[in-house]
Design an enzyme around this catalytic site. Structure first.
Site, PDB file in Angstrom:
ATOM      1  CG  ASN A   1      19.727  26.856  -3.420  1.00  0.00           C
ATOM      2  OD1 ASN A   1      18.871  26.136  -3.014  1.00  0.00           O
ATOM      3  ND2 ASN A   1      19.555  28.241  -2.967  1.00  0.00           N
TER       4      ASN A   1
ATOM      5  N   GLY B   1      23.331  33.220   0.287  1.00  0.00           N
ATOM      6  CA  GLY B   1      22.248  34.119   0.516  1.00  0.00           C
ATOM      7  C   GLY B   1      22.679  35.467   1.222  1.00  0.00           C
TER       8      GLY B   1
ATOM      9  CG  ASN C   1      24.072  28.318  -3.590  1.00  0.00           C
ATOM     10  OD1 ASN C   1      23.090  28.683  -4.393  1.00  0.00           O
ATOM     11  ND2 ASN C   1      23.972  27.725  -2.571  1.00  0.00           N
TER      12      ASN C   1
ATOM     13  CE  LYS D   1      19.575  36.960  -1.665  1.00  0.00           C
ATOM     14  NZ  LYS D   1      19.204  35.738  -2.176  1.00  0.00           N
TER      15      LYS D   1
ATOM     16  CB  SER E   1      18.452  21.507   5.476  1.00  0.00           C
ATOM     17  OG  SER E   1      18.007  22.393   6.771  1.00  0.00           O
TER      18      SER E   1
ATOM     19  CB  SER F   1      21.101  31.411  -5.409  1.00  0.00           C
ATOM     20  OG  SER F   1      20.960  30.238  -4.335  1.00  0.00           O
TER      21      SER F   1
ATOM     22  CB  SER G   1      15.179  28.672  -2.621  1.00  0.00           C
ATOM     23  OG  SER G   1      14.452  29.775  -2.612  1.00  0.00           O
TER      24      SER G   1
END
Length: 343
Positions: free
Chosen positions: A167, A59, A136, A62, A234, A82, A170
């Site tokens: 992922n 995040g 990710n 990115k 998490s 991601s 989200s």
């Protein structure tokens, strides 16, 4: 020290502009590329040797613009993304909110990224530099087959990744968290575990904190059965504890200090459900040495930070790593691996 002086100016900017400023600054600054090398902090997870257990969560970077600059700041690893197969703009602005009184962030970014082609080009160019880089991956919002998107991304990114993270947690892509349901998760992991090939990097899974006990048990069971490399516990939460900041009612995922109790409890739940059979990565509300130490003792082999950097600055990784070295000495432990799950 320097960050504390410039923080008021940075926080006067719109949060998304401030984030962009930080990325551009990392591109330009003559950063010392010295990595924390205390051997007692080295930890092996999913066959990967991490120089220290403190990483940057997905995040922040990115589009894989500054992973090496972040490693140079003392982080043991960096998770970029991601990243989705095709570029996407994400949700309409404003979509990022700084909750300063709560030391928190709310975001509804929506997997905004430049897409796989751009990320692949950057990652290929820096591949020879080494360092532990996680990638990710996500699915495009308008995808007709999200599982196929994940498999495609895992296959494309595998040559450049130390590990890959699917992922599926989200809250800002409608329906994405449904992939955590037992049937969907089994199908997803069948696809993504096969995609990188037998010699490919391990696959991690990032889960939400907003899970019921039955969900935790099911995810743990499937993860063990499929031979997952690790669980990242998490992502952000859709729940709202008692917040004080002006933007507390904005929709999106909440991260930072208010997430800490929930993320810690969910980590303990997964530690219990897996019996230590799968490594865990603790993330959510980690801002101090004590936070990281608590998460490690609760069962995390690795920890990640992001929102805390908004308030503590880019030196946070090195500060926590050095603090963990002191914690080991204070507790008479020779290795950080001794501390994992020792509470």
């Amino acid at each position: 020290m320097l960050f504390s002086l410039i923080r008021p100016a940075i926080h006067a900017l719109d949060p998304e502009r401030a984030h962009r400023f930080s990325i551009e600054a990392l591109k330009l600054a003559p950063l010392p590329h010295s990595r924390h090398s205390d051997a007692s902090l080295s930890v092996k997870v999913a066959g990967i040797r991490f120089p220290n257990p403190v990483g940057v969560a997905a995040g922040y970077d990115k589009d894989a613009e500054v992973p090496d600059a972040l490693l140079g700041l003392g982080f043991g690893f960096v998770e970029v993304g991601s990243i989705t197969p095709r570029p996407q703009e994400g949700n309409p602005k404003p979509r990022l909110f700084r909750l300063s009184r709560d030391r928190a962030v709310i975001n509804r970014m929506g997997f905004n990224n430049a897409g796989a082609d751009v990320a692949e080009r950057r990652l290929r160019a820096r591949a020879a530099k080494g360092g532990v880089i996680g990638i990710n991956v996500g699915a495009n919002k308008d995808s007709d087959d999200r599982i196929a998107d994940y498999a495609t991304m895992v296959r494309r990114m595998a040559p450049y990744a130390s590990y890959l993270t699917a992922n599926i947690s989200s809250p800002n892509t409608p329906g994405l968290r449904a992939l955590q349901d037992e049937g969907a998760l089994t199908g997803l992991l069948d696809a993504v575990m096969e995609a990188p090939g037998a010699d490919g990097p391990p696959v991690f899974l990032k889960v939400a904190p907003d899970l019921e006990p039955a969900d935790v048990d099911a995810i743990a069971r499937i993860a063990i059965d499929k031979g997952l490399g690790a669980l990242i516990v998490s992502n952000t939460t859709i729940f709202r504890p008692d917040l004080q900041s002006r933007d507390r009612d904005e929709t999106g995922g909440l991260s930072g200090a208010p997430l800490k109790p929930l993320a810690l409890q969910r980590l303990r739940d997964f530690r219990s459900a897996t019996g230590g059979a799968i490594p865990l990565v603790g993330v959510g509300g980690i801002a101090t040495i004590d936070d990281a130490w608590e998460r490690i003792r609760a069962g995390a082999s690795l920890v990640q930070v992001y929102s805390a950097m908004v308030y503590e600055g880019p030196g946070l990784g090195r500060s926590i790593a050095r603090g963990l070295s002191r914690k080991l000495r204070e507790h008479g432990m020779a290795s950080i691996e001794e501390a994992v799950g020792s509470e």
